[in-house]
Design an enzyme around this catalytic site. Structure first.
Site, PDB file in Angstrom:
ATOM      1  N   CYS A  42     -10.408 -35.708 -17.783  1.00 39.78           N
ATOM      2  CA  CYS A  42      -9.695 -34.467 -17.475  1.00 39.78           C
ATOM      3  C   CYS A  42      -8.281 -34.521 -18.071  1.00 39.78           C
ATOM      4  CB  CYS A  42      -9.621 -34.279 -15.965  1.00 39.78           C
ATOM      5  SG  CYS A  42      -8.845 -32.702 -15.488  1.00 39.78           S
ATOM      6  N   ASP A  44      -5.721 -33.573 -16.630  1.00 35.89           N
ATOM      7  CA  ASP A  44      -4.772 -33.797 -15.527  1.00 35.89           C
ATOM      8  C   ASP A  44      -3.807 -34.943 -15.871  1.00 35.89           C
ATOM      9  OD1 ASP A  44      -3.681 -34.847 -12.977  1.00 35.89           O
ATOM     10  OD2 ASP A  44      -5.002 -33.355 -12.071  1.00 35.89           O
ATOM     11  N   ARG A  46      -2.251 -36.906 -14.212  1.00 37.10           N
ATOM     12  CA  ARG A  46      -2.313 -38.107 -13.365  1.00 37.10           C
ATOM     13  C   ARG A  46      -3.477 -39.029 -13.717  1.00 37.10           C
ATOM     14  NH1 ARG A  46      -2.587 -34.521  -8.073  1.00 37.10           N
ATOM     15  NH2 ARG A  46      -4.030 -33.498  -9.534  1.00 37.10           N
ATOM     16  N   HIS A  98     -12.372 -36.772 -11.717  1.00 36.76           N
ATOM     17  CA  HIS A  98     -11.471 -37.310 -10.693  1.00 36.76           C
ATOM     18  C   HIS A  98     -11.496 -36.414  -9.466  1.00 36.76           C
ATOM     19  CE1 HIS A  98      -7.982 -34.488 -11.201  1.00 36.76           C
ATOM     20  NE2 HIS A  98      -8.607 -34.276 -12.339  1.00 36.76           N
ATOM     21  N   CYS A 101      -9.714 -32.676  -8.421  1.00 38.25           N
ATOM     22  CA  CYS A 101      -9.575 -31.989  -9.715  1.00 38.25           C
ATOM     23  C   CYS A 101      -9.328 -30.491  -9.494  1.00 38.25           C
ATOM     24  CB  CYS A 101     -10.830 -32.203 -10.557  1.00 38.25           C
ATOM     25  SG  CYS A 101     -10.720 -31.436 -12.198  1.00 38.25           S
TER      26      CYS A 101
HETATM   27 ZN   LIG Z   1      -8.957 -32.476 -13.266  1.00 36.38          ZN
END
Ligand SMILES: [Zn+2]
Length: 210
Positions: A42, A44, A46, A98, A101
């Site tokens: 992803c 993302d 993090r 994750h 998400c």
């Molecule tokens: Zn995500």
């Protein structure tokens, strides 16, 4: 570019540190990359592949998009897959979702968010295929996290359904497709215990013979 000044400073310090550890570092890396792993994760911020896996530059080839989707009309993802498998000869493809998400969570809801609705539709299709199980989970976060698992499993199969991966298997190239999920809460990866290594493991309708 005052906003970027800190980044340039970080970068100079990082490059200096690398050279202090290994004077040959950049010369060696600039001449080749031969990563064993392809990571599809992803976007993302993090969930950074190298840090999570404890791998240095050069050790993992990375593709990231919102909610780690492998869509068979996405030239970007397919190009990464083809280059990774055929040119870099990666041996392991890791699809990693994750928990928590935002993309998966948004797909569980009904609000319009704009263009991204079309992208998230792919996750809604997975939701629909597992409707009874997901609707049986009352807690919305728990339901969304279960959909994270199911989404990863669907993408593992999507990778395996490509002619890129199937042709690699037929050439005898060792290649495994794995499904993992990362937790933002403890920093740990979970293995979804799916590992596809040959066309025998995929549904017959998706097997493609050259
Ligand atoms: Zn995500």
């Amino acid at each position: 570019m005052p906003n970027l000044e800190k980044l340039f400073e970080n970068n100079r310090n990082w490059a200096k540190g690398q050279l202090a550890d290994d004077a040959d570092y950049f010369r060696r890396l600039s001449s080749l990359q031969s990563p064993q792993f392809l990571w599809i994760g992803c976007s993302d911020s993090r969930v950074p592949a190298n840090q999570i896996l404890g791998l240095a530059p050069g050790e993992v080839f990375v593709h990231r998009n919102i909610a780690n989707l492998v869509i068979h009309t996405d030239m970007n993802c397919l190009s990464v897959l083809q280059y990774g498998v055929e040119v870099l000869q990666v041996q392991d493809i890791i699809v990693c979702g994750h928990y928590g998400c935002g993309g998966v969570r948004a797909a569980c809801e009904n609000a319009q968010l704009g263009l991204i609705d079309n992208w998230l539709r792919n996750i809604k299709d997975t939701y629909s295929r597992h409707w009874a199980e997901l609707e049986g989970i009352e807690d919305i976060m728990a339901r969304s996290d279960r959909l994270c698992d199911l989404n990863v499993l669907a993408q593992v199969h999507s990778v395996s359904h490509t002619t890129i991966v199937q042709n690699a298997w037929r050439r005898g190239q060792p290649l495994a497709v794995h499904g993992l999920v990362y937790s933002l809460h403890d920093g740990l990866l979970r293995d979804l215990a799916v590992r596809i290594t040959s066309p025998d493991q995929i549904e017959d309708i998706y097997t493609m013979v050259a």
